[in-house]
Design a protein around this motif. Structure first.
Motif, PDB file in Angstrom:
ATOM      1  N   LEU A   1       0.820  -1.213   0.000  1.00 57.88           N
ATOM      2  CA  LEU A   1       0.000   0.000   0.000  1.00 57.88           C
ATOM      3  C   LEU A   1       0.853   1.262   0.000  1.00 57.88           C
ATOM      4  N   LEU A   2       1.916   1.254   0.821  1.00 55.10           N
ATOM      5  CA  LEU A   2       2.769   2.437   0.877  1.00 55.10           C
ATOM      6  C   LEU A   2       3.448   2.679  -0.468  1.00 55.10           C
ATOM      7  N   ALA A   3       3.801   1.615  -1.177  1.00 58.14           N
ATOM      8  CA  ALA A   3       4.433   1.766  -2.483  1.00 58.14           C
ATOM      9  C   ALA A   3       3.494   2.465  -3.461  1.00 58.14           C
ATOM     10  N   ILE A   4       2.234   2.046  -3.493  1.00 54.52           N
ATOM     11  CA  ILE A   4       1.275   2.658  -4.416  1.00 54.52           C
ATOM     12  C   ILE A   4       1.078   4.141  -4.094  1.00 54.52           C
ATOM     13  N   VAL A   5       0.900   4.448  -2.816  1.00 56.11           N
ATOM     14  CA  VAL A   5       0.695   5.851  -2.419  1.00 56.11           C
ATOM     15  C   VAL A   5       1.950   6.675  -2.694  1.00 56.11           C
ATOM     16  N   SER A   6       3.118   6.103  -2.458  1.00 49.17           N
ATOM     17  CA  SER A   6       4.374   6.826  -2.685  1.00 49.17           C
ATOM     18  C   SER A   6       4.621   7.075  -4.168  1.00 49.17           C
ATOM     19  N   ILE A   7       4.209   6.139  -5.013  1.00 50.86           N
ATOM     20  CA  ILE A   7       4.312   6.356  -6.461  1.00 50.86           C
ATOM     21  C   ILE A   7       3.451   7.550  -6.857  1.00 50.86           C
ATOM     22  N   ALA A   8       2.251   7.618  -6.283  1.00 49.66           N
ATOM     23  CA  ALA A   8       1.384   8.774  -6.545  1.00 49.66           C
ATOM     24  C   ALA A   8       2.072  10.067  -6.110  1.00 49.66           C
ATOM     25  N   MET A   9       2.653  10.063  -4.921  1.00 54.38           N
ATOM     26  CA  MET A   9       3.334  11.250  -4.419  1.00 54.38           C
ATOM     27  C   MET A   9       4.526  11.627  -5.290  1.00 54.38           C
ATOM     28  N   THR A  10       5.188  10.642  -5.869  1.00 52.15           N
ATOM     29  CA  THR A  10       6.353  10.905  -6.713  1.00 52.15           C
ATOM     30  C   THR A  10       5.988  11.793  -7.898  1.00 52.15           C
TER      31      THR A  10
ATOM     32  N   VAL B   1     -13.423  -3.111   5.453  1.00 58.73           N
ATOM     33  CA  VAL B   1     -14.086  -2.056   6.212  1.00 58.73           C
ATOM     34  C   VAL B   1     -13.542  -0.705   5.745  1.00 58.73           C
ATOM     35  N   TYR B   2     -14.415   0.302   5.805  1.00 56.98           N
ATOM     36  CA  TYR B   2     -13.976   1.680   5.548  1.00 56.98           C
ATOM     37  C   TYR B   2     -13.933   2.420   6.871  1.00 56.98           C
ATOM     38  N   ILE B   3     -12.778   3.002   7.167  1.00 59.53           N
ATOM     39  CA  ILE B   3     -12.612   3.798   8.390  1.00 59.53           C
ATOM     40  C   ILE B   3     -12.284   5.225   7.967  1.00 59.53           C
ATOM     41  N   PRO B   4     -13.108   6.199   8.340  1.00 63.24           N
ATOM     42  CA  PRO B   4     -12.876   7.582   7.916  1.00 63.24           C
ATOM     43  C   PRO B   4     -11.464   8.073   8.232  1.00 63.24           C
ATOM     44  N   SER B   5     -10.859   8.752   7.260  1.00 61.95           N
ATOM     45  CA  SER B   5      -9.538   9.385   7.381  1.00 61.95           C
ATOM     46  C   SER B   5      -8.395   8.393   7.602  1.00 61.95           C
ATOM     47  N   SER B   6      -8.640   7.103   7.373  1.00 56.83           N
ATOM     48  CA  SER B   6      -7.565   6.131   7.554  1.00 56.83           C
ATOM     49  C   SER B   6      -6.468   6.285   6.513  1.00 56.83           C
ATOM     50  N   GLY B   7      -6.795   6.864   5.361  1.00 58.82           N
ATOM     51  CA  GLY B   7      -5.797   7.049   4.315  1.00 58.82           C
ATOM     52  C   GLY B   7      -4.681   7.997   4.703  1.00 58.82           C
ATOM     53  N   ASN B   8      -4.961   8.892   5.638  1.00 56.69           N
ATOM     54  CA  ASN B   8      -3.937   9.862   6.047  1.00 56.69           C
ATOM     55  C   ASN B   8      -2.767   9.203   6.765  1.00 56.69           C
ATOM     56  N   ALA B   9      -2.948   7.959   7.194  1.00 55.03           N
ATOM     57  CA  ALA B   9      -1.862   7.250   7.865  1.00 55.03           C
ATOM     58  C   ALA B   9      -0.678   7.007   6.918  1.00 55.03           C
ATOM     59  N   PHE B  10      -0.920   7.063   5.612  1.00 57.98           N
ATOM     60  CA  PHE B  10       0.141   6.812   4.639  1.00 57.98           C
ATOM     61  C   PHE B  10       0.854   8.089   4.201  1.00 57.98           C
ATOM     62  N   LEU B  11       0.314   9.249   4.546  1.00 58.54           N
ATOM     63  CA  LEU B  11       0.800  10.505   3.984  1.00 58.54           C
ATOM     64  C   LEU B  11       2.264  10.783   4.288  1.00 58.54           C
ATOM     65  N   LEU B  12       2.630  10.798   5.568  1.00 60.34           N
ATOM     66  CA  LEU B  12       3.996  11.189   5.937  1.00 60.34           C
ATOM     67  C   LEU B  12       5.035  10.199   5.419  1.00 60.34           C
ATOM     68  N   ASN B  13       4.733   8.907   5.506  1.00 59.86           N
ATOM     69  CA  ASN B  13       5.679   7.917   5.008  1.00 59.86           C
ATOM     70  C   ASN B  13       5.831   8.001   3.490  1.00 59.86           C
ATOM     71  N   ALA B  14       4.737   8.333   2.792  1.00 58.42           N
ATOM     72  CA  ALA B  14       4.817   8.484   1.336  1.00 58.42           C
ATOM     73  C   ALA B  14       5.714   9.666   0.970  1.00 58.42           C
TER      74      ALA B  14
ATOM     75  N   GLY C   1       8.107  10.836   2.908  1.00 57.81           N
ATOM     76  CA  GLY C   1       9.452  10.423   3.288  1.00 57.81           C
ATOM     77  C   GLY C   1      10.083   9.509   2.255  1.00 57.81           C
ATOM     78  N   ALA C   2       9.335   8.515   1.778  1.00 58.27           N
ATOM     79  CA  ALA C   2       9.866   7.573   0.791  1.00 58.27           C
ATOM     80  C   ALA C   2      10.217   8.277  -0.508  1.00 58.27           C
TER      81      ALA C   2
ATOM     82  N   LEU D   1      12.712   1.891  -3.565  1.00 59.93           N
ATOM     83  CA  LEU D   1      13.725   1.531  -2.572  1.00 59.93           C
ATOM     84  C   LEU D   1      13.473   2.254  -1.248  1.00 59.93           C
ATOM     85  N   GLY D   2      13.002   3.500  -1.330  1.00 56.57           N
ATOM     86  CA  GLY D   2      12.671   4.236  -0.112  1.00 56.57           C
ATOM     87  C   GLY D   2      11.538   3.580   0.646  1.00 56.57           C
ATOM     88  N   VAL D   3      10.518   3.110  -0.075  1.00 56.20           N
ATOM     89  CA  VAL D   3       9.408   2.399   0.558  1.00 56.20           C
ATOM     90  C   VAL D   3       9.900   1.103   1.185  1.00 56.20           C
ATOM     91  N   LEU D   4      10.762   0.394   0.467  1.00 57.37           N
ATOM     92  CA  LEU D   4      11.294  -0.863   0.991  1.00 57.37           C
ATOM     93  C   LEU D   4      12.101  -0.626   2.257  1.00 57.37           C
TER      94      LEU D   4
END
Length: 331
Positions: free
Chosen positions: A58-67, A248-261, A263-264, A284-287
């Motif tokens: 999941l972090l890889a996909i979000v980080s690719i978007a951030m890239t 399950v859908y948990i509101p605002s759970s996607g924000n948990a990936f923001l800072l690491n994305a 950073g990566a 490699l940063g995600v890994l």
């Protein structure tokens, strides 16, 4: 008068340049070796698979978007919002009995709306990417609270989950988990788009010197708008995978990936000789972050200290790389 450079100077400059570029690779190998010794269960096949499926995918996909956002000279603080809207749309339609493929397409559409909103703010109105996506983050968080009666999770009953839904999050093809295959496809497609297509070259050029792109007669605003739309579409894919995995859908759970994305993505810039965002570096940063998160957990370190350790590692990799680049420039 001809100046002849000292061979020893050229040698030291070359070594510095290579060390600056491969600081990330060295850090990755060092961290992997350290946890292999510190945590006996780290090298087991079950744990290595857990790193790839539970930490990396999941972090890889979000980080690719951030890239893509960073490559265009901006940033997107609303990738978590795109994940959440994708997840909410996907879960709601599956819960309403709609076919899973249709619900998945609608989920991507829900995430794309976030990118479209950002595109209007950034390319249409002229708001800076930081402020525009920050505003979208706040609006998205409030909208989720309203749509879920104060932030209540939306569960899928175990008996009502379609088999195709389960397969997308927990299925296996030729021994490889489906979420990992999805991440690999996203990474490969992003690499082709960013490095082989005209659109990707314009995105990279925009991040280096936007005015040159504008004066070259290229539709800069249109390319920026498409970039932020693409960022949200990729993040929406992460929303589908996340939802299919946890059901399950948990509101605002996607924000948990923001800072690491973020950073990566910036760790990944150290792999580029020019310090630019690139797909290979981001992966490699995600890994690296995934291995650190898993390794610190296995060593029994308190969760809050895990965050400190991750932050220090990001700082160390960036600091070493930037220091070496300055040394190269002086040499």
């Amino acid at each position: 008068m001809t100046l002849v450079s000292d061979p020893s100077t050229r040698l030291s400059s070359g070594l510095l340049r290579r060390s600056a570029r491969y600081a990330l690779v060295v850090a990755l190998v060092a961290v992997f070796a350290a946890f292999s010794v510190a945590a006996p269960s780290f090298l087991t096949s079950a744990n290595l698979q857990s790193i790839l499926v539970n930490n990396f995918t999941l972090l890889a996909i979000v980080s690719i978007a951030m890239t893509f956002a960073v490559a265009a000279g901006g940033i997107d603080l609303s990738v978590g919002t795109a994940i959440d809207f994708s997840s909410l749309t996907f879960v709601s339609l599956v819960l309403a009995g709609q076919p899973v493929p249709l619900a998945a397409l609608a989920g991507i559409g829900g995430g794309a709306l976030v990118g479209l909103f950002n595109a209007v703010l950034i390319s249409g109105i002229g708001i800076s990417p930081f402020l525009a996506t920050l505003g979208t983050l706040f609006i998205g968080r409030s909208a989720q609270q309203i749509l879920t009666n104060g932030g209540n999770p939306v569960y899928l009953p175990p008996a009502g989950i379609p088999e195709s839904f389960r397969f997308f999050g927990r299925g296996v093809i030729a021994g490889v988990p489906v979420p990992l295959i999805v991440a690999a496809v996203v990474i490969a497609a992003a690499a082709v788009i960013l490095t082989k297509s005209r659109f990707g070259r314009v995105v990279l050029a925009t991040g280096i010197e936007a005015n040159v792109v504008r004066y070259s007669g290229i539709a800069l605003k249109a390319h920026v708008a498409v970039t932020y739309l693409l960022v949200s579409v990729i993040a929406a894919i992460a929303g589908l995978v996340l939802t299919s995995t946890v059901t399950v859908y948990i509101p605002s759970s996607g924000n948990a990936f923001l800072l690491n994305a973020i950073g990566a993505t910036f760790i990944g810039t150290t792999l580029s000789p020019h310090g630019r965002p690139n797909i290979a570096g981001t992966v490699l940063g995600v890994l690296l972050l995934s291995i650190v998160a898993n390794g610190l957990l296995l060593t029994g370190l308190n969760f809050y200290w895990q965050q400190v350790g991750t932050g220090l590692l990001i700082f160390a990799v960036l600091a070493i790389s930037f220091a070496n680049r300055k040394a190269v420039a002086r040499a």
